[in-house]
Write an enzyme that holds these catalytic residues in place. Structure first.
Site: not given
Ligand code: FE
Length: 139
Positions: A55, A58, A104, A107, A127
Site C-alpha cells: 500500500c 501505509c 487497503c 488505512c 485492477c
C-alpha cells in the site's frame, strides 16, 4: 506473513490534512480522493519484476507479482490479494457505473476496482492504480 485478524486490530486513521502532508499529490489523489490514473501511463502496468506490491499509504503488503497477469487494460492487474483480509471492498456507483471499489484494509486508501472477468480459476481481476502502490523487488 500476514496473519488473520491482524489487519483489523491495526487500523490506521488519519485526517485528510495529515494524509495530504504525508503523501505525494499523486498518491493523495488516488488513495484519499479515489482518483484514477491514466492507462498505460503509470509505473507498474508493464512491470514484470518479482516482488511485492504494498500500500502506497501505509506499507501493508497487498499483492504479489506471482498473481499479476496481462489484462491488456494498461493498469497493474492481479487475480487476488496476498490475503483475504488485506483489502476491503465496497460498491461504487460513481460515473453511472456499477463497480466494486477496493481499498487497503489498514488505512482505507483507495486502490482501484475488482471485476469478475479475470482469468480462471478465480475469475477475479483486481485492477489497481500503480500510484496507490509501492513495489518492493524480491531480494
Ligand atoms: Fe494502506
Amino acid at each position: 506473513m500476514i496473519t488473520k485478524g491482524k489487519v483489523r486490530t491495526d487500523k490506521i486513521e488519519r485526517s485528510e490534512e495529515e494524509w495530504r502532508k504525508l503523501l505525494t499529490p499523486e498518491k493523495f489523489k488516488i488513495l484519499r480522493q479515489e482518483g484514477t490514473e491514466p492507462a498505460f501511463q503509470n509505473k507498474y502496468w508493464d512491470n514484470h519484476e518479482e516482488g511485492t506490491y504494498q500500500c502506497g499509504g501505509c506499507g501493508l503488503p497487498l499483492f504479489s507479482s506471482q498473481d499479476k497477469f496481462e489484462s491488456g487494460t494498461g493498469w497493474p492487474s492481479f487475480t487476488k490479494p496476498l490475503a483475504d483480509d488485506v483489502v476491503e471492498t465496497e460498491p461504487d456507483t460513481r460515473f453511472g457505473m456499477k463497480r466494486i471499489s477496493v481499498k487497503c484494509a489498514r488505512c482505507g486508501g483507495h486502490l482501484g476496482h475488482v471485476f469478475d472477468d479475470g482469468p480462471p480459476p478465480l475469475g477475479t481481476r483486481y485492477c489497481m492504480n500503480s500510484g496507490s502502490l509501492d513495489f518492493v523487488p524480491k531480494k
